[in-house]
Design a protein around this motif. Structure first.
Motif: not given
Length: 203
Positions: A92-108
């Protein structure tokens, strides 16, 4: 709606035209997303927002709990990515601008900067830069609240079996930097993570 992608990439570099935002919005999103990450039996390592023009990329880094070993599977990342995307779409607090979501793991190759990082690296060979002391190469034997115990491995001539020393306990406040060393016995694990650095799987 977001363009959401799941990846185990650890490359977080951006082009010169992309600005990195360090503001309260990142803290707000971390608090918003953390319950869903925990519900997936993962740990929320970091949330960052990168802006390029009018476009945003929300980068979320998740890890396994500190008592577990190994890496986060691509399936687990894809699953949590879908849940986080739904939360962001209904923020509900998002400003409405488009976005991409990237989810990753830290790696070794993640630097060991927190006690939980050392817990996650139990049994691994690490190189430790010690404050006011000799730098060490050794295997993590155990991790406590305030210190880590290593079995030092002394370098020998090529072809000879490495020589191990007596256990050494190093307080965390004396460690300037720690980093996991890739070993032949862990090359398969590292190769899997490298594969995930390529094209992302859309969630």
């Amino acid at each position: 709606m977001s363009d959401s992608e799941a990846t185990t990439s650890t490359d977080r570099s951006e082009s010169n035209s992309t600005a990195t935002i360090h503001n309260p919005e990142e803290s707000r999103l971390k608090a918003l997303l953390e319950p869903a990450v925990l519900a997936s039996r993962l740990y929320l390592e970091d949330v960052s927002i990168h802006v390029a023009g009018s476009h945003r990329t929300v980068h979320v880094v998740v890890d396994l709990p500190q008592e577990e070993t190994g890496g986060v599977s691509l399936d687990a990342i894809a699953e949590v990515s879908r849940g986080l995307s739904d939360i962001l779409d209904n923020d509900p607090h998002d400003d409405g601008r488009p976005y991409d979501l990237e989810v990753s793991s830290p790696g070794v190759d993640r630097p060991l900067t927190e006690p939980r990082h050392w817990h996650r690296a139990r049994g691994r060979m690490v190189r430790v830069n010690v404050i006011q002391g000799d730098n060490l190469l050794g295997r993590i034997a155990s991790v406590g609240d305030d210190a880590v115990t290593l079995i030092p491995e002394h370098e020998v001539k090529k072809g000879m079996k490495p020589k191990q020393g007596e256990p050494i306990t190093i307080p965390f406040d004396r460690i300037r930097q720690g980093k996991v060393e890739i070993e032949f016995s862990h090359l398969h694990e590292a190769a899997l993570e490298d594969e995930h650095n390529g094209p992302s799987e859309e969630a």
